[in-house]
Design an enzyme around this catalytic site. Structure first.
Site, PDB file in Angstrom:
ATOM      1  N   ALA A 160      10.128   2.416  -1.411  1.00  0.00           N
ATOM      2  CA  ALA A 160      10.016   3.297  -2.580  1.00  0.00           C
ATOM      3  C   ALA A 160      11.107   4.371  -2.570  1.00  0.00           C
ATOM      4  O   ALA A 160      11.692   4.680  -3.609  1.00  0.00           O
ATOM      5  CB  ALA A 160       8.626   3.942  -2.623  1.00  0.00           C
ATOM      6  N   LYS A 163       0.810  -1.216   0.000  1.00  0.00           N
ATOM      7  CA  LYS A 163       0.000   0.000   0.000  1.00  0.00           C
ATOM      8  C   LYS A 163       0.849   1.274   0.000  1.00  0.00           C
ATOM      9  O   LYS A 163       1.845   1.343   0.706  1.00  0.00           O
ATOM     10  CB  LYS A 163      -0.875  -0.029   1.268  1.00  0.00           C
ATOM     11  CG  LYS A 163      -2.070   0.893   1.253  1.00  0.00           C
ATOM     12  CD  LYS A 163      -2.996   0.494   2.391  1.00  0.00           C
ATOM     13  CE  LYS A 163      -4.179   1.418   2.552  1.00  0.00           C
ATOM     14  NZ  LYS A 163      -4.754   1.994   1.353  1.00  0.00           N
ATOM     15  N   GLY A 165       6.674   0.867   5.725  1.00  0.00           N
ATOM     16  CA  GLY A 165       7.588  -0.018   5.000  1.00  0.00           C
ATOM     17  C   GLY A 165       7.604   0.265   3.514  1.00  0.00           C
ATOM     18  O   GLY A 165       8.659   0.285   2.865  1.00  0.00           O
ATOM     19  N   CYS A 166       6.431   0.519   2.953  1.00  0.00           N
ATOM     20  CA  CYS A 166       6.314   0.777   1.510  1.00  0.00           C
ATOM     21  C   CYS A 166       6.984   2.100   1.135  1.00  0.00           C
ATOM     22  O   CYS A 166       7.586   2.226   0.072  1.00  0.00           O
ATOM     23  CB  CYS A 166       4.850   0.777   1.083  1.00  0.00           C
ATOM     24  SG  CYS A 166       4.033  -0.796   1.446  1.00  0.00           S
ATOM     25  N   THR A 167       6.878   3.067   2.039  1.00  0.00           N
ATOM     26  CA  THR A 167       7.512   4.366   1.801  1.00  0.00           C
ATOM     27  C   THR A 167       9.032   4.210   1.809  1.00  0.00           C
ATOM     28  O   THR A 167       9.718   4.702   0.910  1.00  0.00           O
ATOM     29  CB  THR A 167       7.060   5.386   2.868  1.00  0.00           C
ATOM     30  OG1 THR A 167       5.649   5.557   2.756  1.00  0.00           O
ATOM     31  CG2 THR A 167       7.753   6.725   2.673  1.00  0.00           C
TER      32      THR A 167
END
Length: 156
Positions: A48, A38, A43-45
């Protein structure tokens, strides 16, 4: 989940600008295809931002980096602007690509079971086969590991 040696499934998905990105148009280069749950989550930030930071090094290795999540192009655009990302994010709202790669799985969180994206990265060789797979990715050090693997594969 797809494994090393499998042929990468064809896909056409919209990116953050609603432009269609198709595998057939980018074949012939190394592709880092990473799936994440998401936009705008911790974690995704981090993942990325790490890929964005390493993008010049991947480009020097003739590799293209694509992030995939079930978020919409509009959410991707917001994520990119908010975090100053330089990578391309694909919107897999129907979860077809997630299912084709086998990353849409039953997950458990705080005793609850639900379907979601298992953070995974696939390195696709120029011939369209999967050269490396990372499943249940831990974000810390991951981008470095992908880059090291790509360099090793290219030096064969």
């Amino acid at each position: 989940m797809l494994k090393v040696g499998d042929k990468a499934p064809d896909f056409c998905l919209p990116n953050q600008d609603e432009e269609e990105i198709c595998l057939r148009d980018i074949r012939g280069r190394w592709i880092v295809l990473y799936f994440y749950p998401k936009d705008n989550t911790p974690g995704c930030t981090t993942e990325a931002c790490d890929f964005t930071e390493a993008l010049p090094e991947f480009e020097a290795l003739d590799a293209i980096v694509l992030g995939v999540s079930p978020d919409s192009p509009k959410k991707h655009r917001n994520f990119i602007e908010k975090k100053a990302l330089n990578i391309t994010l694909l919107a897999d709202e129907e979860k077809e690509l997630c299912q084709a790669f086998g990353v849409w799985q039953l997950k458990k969180f705080m005793g609850k079971e639900y379907m979601g994206v298992v953070r995974s990265t696939f390195l696709i060789a120029p011939d369209g086969t999967i050269a490396s797979v990372w499943s249940k990715v831990k974000v810390k050090g991951h981008v470095e590991a992908v880059k090291t693997e790509l360099q090793a594969l290219q030096n064969h």
